[in-house]
Design a protein around this motif. Structure first.
Motif, PDB file in Angstrom:
ATOM      1  N   TYR A 155       0.829  -1.208   0.000  1.00 32.61           N
ATOM      2  CA  TYR A 155       0.000   0.000   0.000  1.00 32.61           C
ATOM      3  C   TYR A 155       0.867   1.264   0.000  1.00 32.61           C
ATOM      4  CZ  TYR A 155      -3.186   3.640   1.644  1.00 32.61           C
ATOM      5  OH  TYR A 155      -3.893   4.797   1.785  1.00 32.61           O
ATOM      6  N   PHE A 156       1.816   1.335   0.933  1.00 34.22           N
ATOM      7  CA  PHE A 156       2.623   2.552   1.041  1.00 34.22           C
ATOM      8  C   PHE A 156       3.631   2.669  -0.094  1.00 34.22           C
ATOM      9  CE2 PHE A 156       1.086   2.353   5.465  1.00 34.22           C
ATOM     10  CZ  PHE A 156       0.624   3.659   5.586  1.00 34.22           C
ATOM     11  N   SER A 157       4.185   1.547  -0.540  1.00 33.92           N
ATOM     12  CA  SER A 157       5.108   1.596  -1.684  1.00 33.92           C
ATOM     13  C   SER A 157       4.362   2.016  -2.944  1.00 33.92           C
ATOM     14  CB  SER A 157       5.762   0.221  -1.895  1.00 33.92           C
ATOM     15  OG  SER A 157       6.519  -0.158  -0.781  1.00 33.92           O
ATOM     16  N   GLY A 158       3.149   1.509  -3.105  1.00 35.33           N
ATOM     17  CA  GLY A 158       2.343   1.893  -4.254  1.00 35.33           C
ATOM     18  C   GLY A 158       1.964   3.357  -4.227  1.00 35.33           C
ATOM     19  N   ARG A 159       1.628   3.851  -3.024  1.00 34.45           N
ATOM     20  CA  ARG A 159       1.283   5.268  -2.900  1.00 34.45           C
ATOM     21  C   ARG A 159       2.481   6.156  -3.219  1.00 34.45           C
ATOM     22  NH1 ARG A 159      -3.114   6.839   0.425  1.00 34.45           N
ATOM     23  NH2 ARG A 159      -2.288   8.953   0.138  1.00 34.45           N
ATOM     24  N   TRP A 161       5.478   5.264  -4.971  1.00 40.03           N
ATOM     25  CA  TRP A 161       6.184   5.096  -6.242  1.00 40.03           C
ATOM     26  C   TRP A 161       5.362   4.431  -7.339  1.00 40.03           C
ATOM     27  CZ3 TRP A 161       8.822   3.091  -1.708  1.00 40.03           C
ATOM     28  CH2 TRP A 161       9.719   4.013  -1.159  1.00 40.03           C
ATOM     29  N   GLY A 162       4.141   4.022  -7.017  1.00 43.45           N
ATOM     30  CA  GLY A 162       3.361   3.230  -7.970  1.00 43.45           C
ATOM     31  C   GLY A 162       3.004   3.973  -9.249  1.00 43.45           C
ATOM     32  N   LYS A 163       3.406   3.407 -10.381  1.00 37.19           N
ATOM     33  CA  LYS A 163       3.075   3.979 -11.695  1.00 37.19           C
ATOM     34  C   LYS A 163       2.532   2.925 -12.656  1.00 37.19           C
ATOM     35  CE  LYS A 163       6.510   7.726 -11.531  1.00 37.19           C
ATOM     36  NZ  LYS A 163       7.721   8.321 -12.177  1.00 37.19           N
ATOM     37  N   HIS A 164       2.992   1.698 -12.523  1.00 36.15           N
ATOM     38  CA  HIS A 164       2.628   0.649 -13.474  1.00 36.15           C
ATOM     39  C   HIS A 164       1.611  -0.300 -12.836  1.00 36.15           C
ATOM     40  CE1 HIS A 164       6.675   2.082 -14.617  1.00 36.15           C
ATOM     41  NE2 HIS A 164       6.220   1.944 -15.858  1.00 36.15           N
ATOM     42  N   LYS A 165       0.428  -0.355 -13.426  1.00 34.45           N
ATOM     43  CA  LYS A 165      -0.656  -1.168 -12.876  1.00 34.45           C
ATOM     44  C   LYS A 165      -0.335  -2.656 -12.999  1.00 34.45           C
ATOM     45  CE  LYS A 165      -3.314   2.471 -12.178  1.00 34.45           C
ATOM     46  NZ  LYS A 165      -3.612   2.949 -10.812  1.00 34.45           N
ATOM     47  N   MET A 166      -0.582  -3.379 -11.919  1.00 32.02           N
ATOM     48  CA  MET A 166      -0.343  -4.817 -11.939  1.00 32.02           C
ATOM     49  C   MET A 166      -1.464  -5.558 -12.652  1.00 32.02           C
ATOM     50  SD  MET A 166      -0.029  -7.516  -8.768  1.00 32.02           S
ATOM     51  CE  MET A 166       1.627  -7.052  -8.308  1.00 32.02           C
ATOM     52  N   ALA A 167      -2.694  -5.259 -12.277  1.00 30.68           N
ATOM     53  CA  ALA A 167      -3.853  -5.942 -12.860  1.00 30.68           C
ATOM     54  C   ALA A 167      -4.997  -4.936 -12.972  1.00 30.68           C
ATOM     55  CB  ALA A 167      -4.253  -7.150 -12.020  1.00 30.68           C
ATOM     56  N   PRO A 168      -4.925  -4.037 -13.940  1.00 28.56           N
ATOM     57  CA  PRO A 168      -5.898  -2.937 -14.007  1.00 28.56           C
ATOM     58  C   PRO A 168      -7.345  -3.384 -14.162  1.00 28.56           C
ATOM     59  CG  PRO A 168      -4.561  -3.056 -16.014  1.00 28.56           C
ATOM     60  CD  PRO A 168      -3.916  -3.958 -15.012  1.00 28.56           C
ATOM     61  N   ALA A 169      -7.590  -4.531 -14.787  1.00 29.65           N
ATOM     62  CA  ALA A 169      -8.964  -4.995 -14.975  1.00 29.65           C
ATOM     63  C   ALA A 169      -9.512  -5.686 -13.741  1.00 29.65           C
ATOM     64  CB  ALA A 169      -9.034  -5.948 -16.174  1.00 29.65           C
ATOM     65  N   ILE A 170      -8.632  -6.005 -12.788  1.00 31.18           N
ATOM     66  CA  ILE A 170      -9.065  -6.740 -11.596  1.00 31.18           C
ATOM     67  C   ILE A 170      -9.017  -5.853 -10.363  1.00 31.18           C
ATOM     68  CG2 ILE A 170      -8.578  -8.731 -10.117  1.00 31.18           C
ATOM     69  CD1 ILE A 170      -7.331 -10.106 -12.563  1.00 31.18           C
ATOM     70  N   SER A 171      -7.874  -5.204 -10.149  1.00 33.31           N
ATOM     71  CA  SER A 171      -7.701  -4.316  -9.001  1.00 33.31           C
ATOM     72  C   SER A 171      -6.841  -3.129  -9.435  1.00 33.31           C
ATOM     73  CB  SER A 171      -7.037  -5.063  -7.832  1.00 33.31           C
ATOM     74  OG  SER A 171      -6.952  -4.249  -6.688  1.00 33.31           O
ATOM     75  N   PRO A 172      -7.462  -2.067  -9.916  1.00 36.13           N
ATOM     76  CA  PRO A 172      -6.731  -0.950 -10.528  1.00 36.13           C
ATOM     77  C   PRO A 172      -5.729  -0.252  -9.616  1.00 36.13           C
ATOM     78  CG  PRO A 172      -9.091  -0.806 -10.976  1.00 36.13           C
ATOM     79  CD  PRO A 172      -8.913  -1.868  -9.952  1.00 36.13           C
ATOM     80  N   ASN A 173      -5.897  -0.371  -8.312  1.00 39.72           N
ATOM     81  CA  ASN A 173      -5.006   0.347  -7.397  1.00 39.72           C
ATOM     82  C   ASN A 173      -3.680  -0.368  -7.144  1.00 39.72           C
ATOM     83  OD1 ASN A 173      -6.836   2.456  -7.004  1.00 39.72           O
ATOM     84  ND2 ASN A 173      -7.911   1.344  -5.391  1.00 39.72           N
ATOM     85  N   LYS A 174      -3.594  -1.628  -7.526  1.00 41.39           N
ATOM     86  CA  LYS A 174      -2.368  -2.369  -7.269  1.00 41.39           C
ATOM     87  C   LYS A 174      -1.338  -2.100  -8.370  1.00 41.39           C
ATOM     88  CE  LYS A 174      -4.049  -6.073  -4.368  1.00 41.39           C
ATOM     89  NZ  LYS A 174      -5.203  -5.289  -3.959  1.00 41.39           N
ATOM     90  N   THR A 175      -0.087  -1.899  -7.944  1.00 40.28           N
ATOM     91  CA  THR A 175       0.975  -1.598  -8.895  1.00 40.28           C
ATOM     92  C   THR A 175       2.138  -2.565  -8.714  1.00 40.28           C
ATOM     93  OG1 THR A 175       2.082  -0.055  -7.385  1.00 40.28           O
ATOM     94  CG2 THR A 175       0.372   0.851  -8.846  1.00 40.28           C
ATOM     95  N   TRP A 176       2.960  -2.663  -9.761  1.00 37.45           N
ATOM     96  CA  TRP A 176       4.161  -3.486  -9.682  1.00 37.45           C
ATOM     97  C   TRP A 176       5.140  -2.924  -8.655  1.00 37.45           C
ATOM     98  CZ3 TRP A 176       4.026  -8.168 -11.392  1.00 37.45           C
ATOM     99  CH2 TRP A 176       3.238  -8.497 -12.500  1.00 37.45           C
ATOM    100  N   GLY A 178       4.321  -1.373  -5.936  1.00 39.34           N
ATOM    101  CA  GLY A 178       3.813  -1.770  -4.625  1.00 39.34           C
ATOM    102  C   GLY A 178       4.162  -3.212  -4.296  1.00 39.34           C
ATOM    103  N   ALA A 179       4.023  -4.102  -5.290  1.00 40.24           N
ATOM    104  CA  ALA A 179       4.358  -5.508  -5.085  1.00 40.24           C
ATOM    105  C   ALA A 179       5.845  -5.675  -4.789  1.00 40.24           C
ATOM    106  CB  ALA A 179       3.969  -6.327  -6.317  1.00 40.24           C
ATOM    107  N   LEU A 180       6.681  -4.948  -5.528  1.00 40.75           N
ATOM    108  CA  LEU A 180       8.125  -5.023  -5.290  1.00 40.75           C
ATOM    109  C   LEU A 180       8.468  -4.538  -3.886  1.00 40.75           C
ATOM    110  CD1 LEU A 180      10.966  -5.569  -6.364  1.00 40.75           C
ATOM    111  CD2 LEU A 180      10.995  -3.237  -7.272  1.00 40.75           C
ATOM    112  N   GLY A 181       7.824  -3.456  -3.465  1.00 41.35           N
ATOM    113  CA  GLY A 181       8.030  -2.963  -2.109  1.00 41.35           C
ATOM    114  C   GLY A 181       7.645  -3.998  -1.072  1.00 41.35           C
TER     115      GLY A 181
END
Length: 281
Positions: A155-159, A161-176, A178-181
């Protein structure tokens, strides 16, 4: 809204601590109610009416709780190992399907939704009880911290540095990002835990001791991936039925499924790893 969320979370934490203090049966009983609520909400998403969903959830959780009450869990180790292995593989397939269809999503049949509900939730509940049986609340909490740590870090990493959507059709707020963080922070946290905390019933200490540094990190990374898979799975189910929350049972948080979605794949995976070491090591 924030105050309501904090109040609800505080009440849940107090209940969690009290059930641990009251003993294993109290803990198992309260957790049966929580997982039963998850199963009920999941079945409702699959189109089951409230009464059939409540009956199925009650029967399944009472059965699992009764097995624990009867002391059957130590004699079910091979059964748990086999079932959790299949569940873990199924979650891995779901995760890759989510990533493959991240741009357009995919349909889930009613049969698949209901079958996964009645399989995955009891597997997670029995896994929780097994971990509690062999390592007390410390083992359980250390597994849950992987999920909570990944969620908060993402959540905080995505907020930030998040720019690239992980799964925009499923959960638009999640980013790569954020996942890396989540990966980096969780792995660093549990490496520090291993170096500074000598308790053997901490799950990550156990895997580093038994599997070594490299495979311990691989296991941690895999469990973070599974937590993301559980989160995305529920997000997709909610999108398919057009709802924001799985229920309103937890004020400010939605439903039990909303709070425990990422936990459902991780508990069986953790138990399978422990059982693999115990039974085959």
């Amino acid at each position: 809204m924030l105050m309501l969320r904090v109040t609800t979370a505080t009440v849940l934490l107090v209940i969690f601590c009290l059930t641990i203090a009251l003993g294993p049966l109290a803990f198992a009983g309260v957790m049966a109610i929580c997982f039963g609520a998850v199963l009920f909400e999941w079945l409702r998403m699959g189109g089951l009416g409230p009464v059939p969903a409540a009956l199925v959830a009650a029967v399944e959780m009472i059965t699992q709780f009764s097995l624990y009450w009867a002391g059957a869990l130590p004699r079910m180790e091979w059964f748990l190992w086999l079932v959790n292995g299949c569940v873990m593989v199924a979650w891995a397939v779901i995760f890759f399907a989510e990533l493959f269809h991240r741009e357009n999503g995919f349909k889930v049949s009613v049969r698949t939704c209901l079958l996964t509900a009645v399989t995955f939730v009891p597997s997670a509940y029995l896994s929780l009880l097994y971990l509690f049986e062999i390592g007390d609340w410390v083992m359980v909490l250390s597994v849950l911290l992987i999920v909570w740590g990944a969620d908060i870090s993402a959540y905080f990493s995505g907020r930030a540095w998040g720019k690239h959507k992980m799964a925009p059709a499923i959960s638009p707020n999640k980013t790569w990002e954020g996942a890396l963080g989540a990966y980096v922070i969780v792995i660093i946290f549990f490496l520090l835990t291993y170096w500074f905390c000598a308790q053997k019933n901490v799950f990550t200490n156990f895997i580093f001791d038994e599997l070594g540094f490299f495979w311990g990190v691989v296991v941690l990374a895999g469990m973070v991936a599974l937590s993301i898979a559980g989160d995305l799975w529920e997000s997709m189910l909610k999108r398919l039925v057009g709802i924001k929350d799985s229920s309103n049972l937890l004020p400010g948080h939605g439903g039990f499924f909303d709070r425990m979605d990422a936990t459902l794949p991780v508990l069986p995976a953790a138990t399978w790893i422990v059982l693999t070491v115990v039974l085959l090591g």
